[in-house]
Scaffold this active site. Structure first.
Site, PDB file in Angstrom:
ATOM      1  NE  ARG A 153     -11.640  -4.582  -8.039  1.00 36.04           N
ATOM      2  CZ  ARG A 153     -12.633  -3.702  -8.130  1.00 36.04           C
ATOM      3  NH1 ARG A 153     -13.877  -4.140  -8.309  1.00 36.04           N
ATOM      4  NH2 ARG A 153     -12.397  -2.401  -8.047  1.00 36.04           N
ATOM      5  CE  LYS A 177     -10.290  -3.988  -4.701  1.00 39.88           C
ATOM      6  NZ  LYS A 177      -9.091  -3.124  -4.706  1.00 39.88           N
ATOM      7  CG  HIS A 249      -5.873  -7.312 -11.551  1.00 44.25           C
ATOM      8  ND1 HIS A 249      -7.064  -7.549 -10.902  1.00 44.25           N
ATOM      9  CD2 HIS A 249      -5.635  -5.981 -11.396  1.00 44.25           C
ATOM     10  CE1 HIS A 249      -7.519  -6.424 -10.380  1.00 44.25           C
ATOM     11  NE2 HIS A 249      -6.671  -5.452 -10.661  1.00 44.25           N
ATOM     12  NE  ARG A 252     -10.120  -4.373 -12.190  1.00 37.11           N
ATOM     13  CZ  ARG A 252     -11.311  -3.826 -11.997  1.00 37.11           C
ATOM     14  NH1 ARG A 252     -12.375  -4.341 -12.598  1.00 37.11           N
ATOM     15  NH2 ARG A 252     -11.462  -2.769 -11.217  1.00 37.11           N
ATOM     16  CG  HIS A 275     -11.233   2.018 -10.931  1.00 37.26           C
ATOM     17  ND1 HIS A 275     -10.513   2.278 -12.078  1.00 37.26           N
ATOM     18  CD2 HIS A 275     -10.807   0.803 -10.493  1.00 37.26           C
ATOM     19  CE1 HIS A 275      -9.691   1.272 -12.319  1.00 37.26           C
ATOM     20  NE2 HIS A 275      -9.851   0.374 -11.374  1.00 37.26           N
ATOM     21  CE1 TYR A 284      -5.742  -0.368 -16.743  1.00 36.72           C
ATOM     22  CE2 TYR A 284      -7.225   1.025 -15.496  1.00 36.72           C
ATOM     23  CZ  TYR A 284      -6.597  -0.177 -15.680  1.00 36.72           C
ATOM     24  OH  TYR A 284      -6.820  -1.204 -14.799  1.00 36.72           O
TER      25      TYR A 284
END
Length: 303
Positions: A153, A177, A249, A252, A275, A284
């Site tokens: 990110r 995150k 992004h 990524r 994730h 994806y």
């Protein structure tokens, strides 16, 4: 209870109890401030404890004329979370958004770049050219190689530290995150470009106090901003005439998509991207239907 008091308490709850990053806290805060601004504009002097569903409904109707369905859904979700917190703290008994439905939105598939487009973007960087006495192109090449090579990110990239680099082991440590940390493999090519940047650019900067351990720096020796990374990428896209609307992004997304296309398993991709849920990573799969066909052809007994 005043709005600012409630908002300050909620921010502390998000940070301490839920362990959210500052970026996430800022986004939640922004949505609540939209409601506060609406109330002020309509001279509605009502506290977060007393606000009722009709006022919230009118606010939602008002913003629906200004933002798309995805943004509207996010604002509703953010406000619902805020009022759930007030219920949790016994400030309220009910949530004024309990009967308000979010607009239905489809899952938006992320844009990706082909390997050739990534090569073209990086190839458009001017190397060996001094700007204010420094080889900025070498820095920008290292930035794009790291974004794509490690699937980071943009916030993870700009916060990357020298002390996070474990090149001998072939990994970098990423703080993602909610301040969750993970180790991501880094290939020798990306290591090489980072080392060139460090030797030819970073080592010649006058680094400001507090930024000594930050990897990617601007010409004034300070940490790069998210906006600067966006600008670098947008300028390169314009330079090569790329018609896609790309951002940091996008690199990524491309990292994950290309791994999947080359038969990497979803669980490994999930760990590298950081994730929380495999469901997020599964998006994806939808980008490359040919990959699904290859899986069936290779593994199904009736092939």
């Amino acid at each position: 209870m005043k709005w600012e008091h409630a908002l300050k308490d909620y921010q502390m709850y998000l940070k301490i109890e839920r362990g959210l990053s500052q970026n996430s806290i800022d986004n939640y805060t922004l949505d609540i401030r939209k409601l506060i601004k609406y109330l002020e504009a309509h001279n509605e002097h009502i506290s977060p404890v007393d606000i009722n569903p009709p006022i919230i409904q009118q606010f939602i109707y008002d913003i629906s004329k200004k933002v798309n369905a995805r943004t509207q859904s996010r604002i509703i979700s953010g406000l619902r979370s805020f009022f759930n917190y007030l219920i949790f703290e016994d400030y309220r008994k009910t949530n004024p958004l309990s009967l308000i439905e979010s607009p239905k939105i489809g899952r938006k598939l992320p844009d990706t770049l082909s390997e050739e487009e990534i090569d073209e973007l990086i190839g458009a960087i001017e190397l060996g050219k001094r700007t204010d006495g420094l080889y900025i192109g070498e820095r920008n090449r290292a930035i794009l190689e790291t974004l794509y090579g490690c699937g980071l990110r943009v916030s993870e990239l700009i916060n990357l530290k020298l002390s996070d680099l474990f090149f001998d082991e072939g990994f970098i440590k990423i703080t993602g995150k909610g301040d969750k940390q993970r180790f991501v493999p880094i290939v020798e090519t990306t290591q090489k470009y980072i080392n060139i940047y460090r030797k030819e650019v970073r080592n010649h900067l006058h680094i400001k106090e507090g930024h000594e351990d930050t990897l990617f720096l601007n010409r004034r020796g300070r940490q790069l901003t998210r906006a600067m990374i966006f600008t670098i990428i947008k300028q390169l896209a314009e330079k090569i005439g790329l018609k896609k609307n790309i951002s940091p992004h996008t690199f990524r997304h491309s990292f994950a998509t290309h791994l999947l296309q080359n038969n990497a398993d979803l669980r490994s991709i999930q760990l590298m991207l950081g994730h929380e849920s495999i469901t997020t990573t599964e998006i994806y799969v939808h980008l490359d239907k040919s990959h699904l066909s290859k899986v069936v052809e290779q593994y199904h007994p009736r092939k």
